[in-house]
Design an enzyme around this catalytic site. Sequence first.
Site, PDB file in Angstrom:
ATOM      1  N   SER A  43      41.799  39.943  37.413  1.00  0.00           N
ATOM      2  CA  SER A  43      41.479  41.112  38.232  1.00  0.00           C
ATOM      3  C   SER A  43      39.989  41.416  38.122  1.00  0.00           C
ATOM      4  CB  SER A  43      42.286  42.324  37.757  1.00  0.00           C
ATOM      5  OG  SER A  43      43.664  42.062  37.873  1.00  0.00           O
ATOM      6  N   ASP A 149      34.230  24.604  46.695  1.00  0.00           N
ATOM      7  CA  ASP A 149      35.088  25.566  47.391  1.00  0.00           C
ATOM      8  C   ASP A 149      34.248  26.466  48.297  1.00  0.00           C
ATOM      9  OD1 ASP A 149      37.500  26.626  48.107  1.00  0.00           O
ATOM     10  OD2 ASP A 149      37.654  27.984  46.404  1.00  0.00           O
TER      11      ASP A 149
END
Length: 487
Positions: A43, A149
């Site tokens: 998170s 990515d």
Amino acid sequence: METVQLRNPPRRQLKKLDEDSLTKQPEEVFDVLEKLGEGSYGSVYKAIHKETGQIVAIKQVPVESDLQEIIKEISIMQQCDSPHVVKYYGSYFKNTDLWIVMEYCGAGSVSDIIRLRNKTLTEDEIATILQSTLKGLEYLHFMRKIHRDIKAGNILLNTEGHAKLADFGVAGQLTDTMAKRNTVIGTPFWMAPEVIQEIGYNCVADIWSLGITAIEMAEGKPPYADIHPMRAIFMIPTNPPPTFRKPELWSDNFTDFVKQCLVKSPEQRATATQLLQHPFVKSAKGVSILRDLINEAMDVKLKRQESQQREVDQDDEENSEEDEMDSGTMVRAVGDEMGTVRVASTMTDGASTMIEHDDTLPSQLGTMVINTEDEEEEGTMKRRDETMQPAKPSFLEYFEQKEKENQINSFGKSVPGPLKNSSDWKIPQDGDYEFLKSWTVEDLQKRLLALDPMMEQEIEEIRQKYQSKRQPILDAIEAKKRRQQNF
């Protein structure tokens, strides 16, 4: 006597956390303000550095995650010092979490901005973002690092409009003895053909992904986004390079830039340095042209926050009234879900790195995560839920699942014979035991006797697997405590 007005000395800018700060508890150094969302492995929270007042992003990663991959991400960020790459400030161990402190980019990712405004970008906006992104890639590639990515969701903008590369969870390092990597990793629709084919690849694999990202910024989604990712995986290496759906809408310079990126042969593909000299990029305007779209996106986000907060307040009011009406002498205990004041996060569940990240794509397109398509956003865009999972392209998981199904099916149809080894018999995962009805009592008894040694073998394998994951975490924690290892 003349009064001298003393001015407060300006606070210094945070460049890196010093040794004194790293020995304290993170709560002593930072005030956590709000949750931003879920990124690769953990998170992400918005926080303020107490000493300087600077806003930072903190990724909190449970230590049971793939620690080796996390340390690799930290190591790559730690080695980078570029205005076009998200900065790393330091990290802490807190209970069972690793806190990674990074640069905060207040405008979010490019994909966030597209989704919030429900608009694609203009050529001028794309050129400005590509220019900064190429500078970041030029820096990484000079350092012999492959991002692996590149996509709109991993290009962050600060509030001034400067683009920065983020999320190094899948980045790779090229050494002198390793000219090309062979690992299949990335997000399927953005993958270069050589990555999918596993024939070895180098830094220019990022350039292919950048070309796909340019189309994504122009059209709202990458090529093949409307078909199943498994089919796309086979189409990318075999089909001609993708182009715009409506080429007539775009200038010759932009079309040629994308064409230079999407050359199937890596040897003939342009480098980041070469593309920085392309007319489309050289004519890019300053970051000031991005401020309007950033302000518009932030206004939309603020209105959504306010709307969410009103809903929360209304729910709390209703729950409070129900509690008061429940009993004259006893107030009902408020449980975990009723009456709880929920903090209205600035972002929904699909955030990546340090930004809200509801991608425009369906199904399992995860890079460091496995995504689901449970909910839909406005228009054609779909929400992506990210969970902390090790890096594995979804098409590989598809093959593994098919292999498991084939093993189960072949076992169910086989004729029972003498059990040579407990490992010869695998319990079907789908719970279908109908085939047992056709076995003799003798065969069933043999299978029953084999269960105990098979169970002990599986328990031992699980114990060894647990220990192999647990020990590196314990070693890392111990090293951190001794301050011998600073991330």
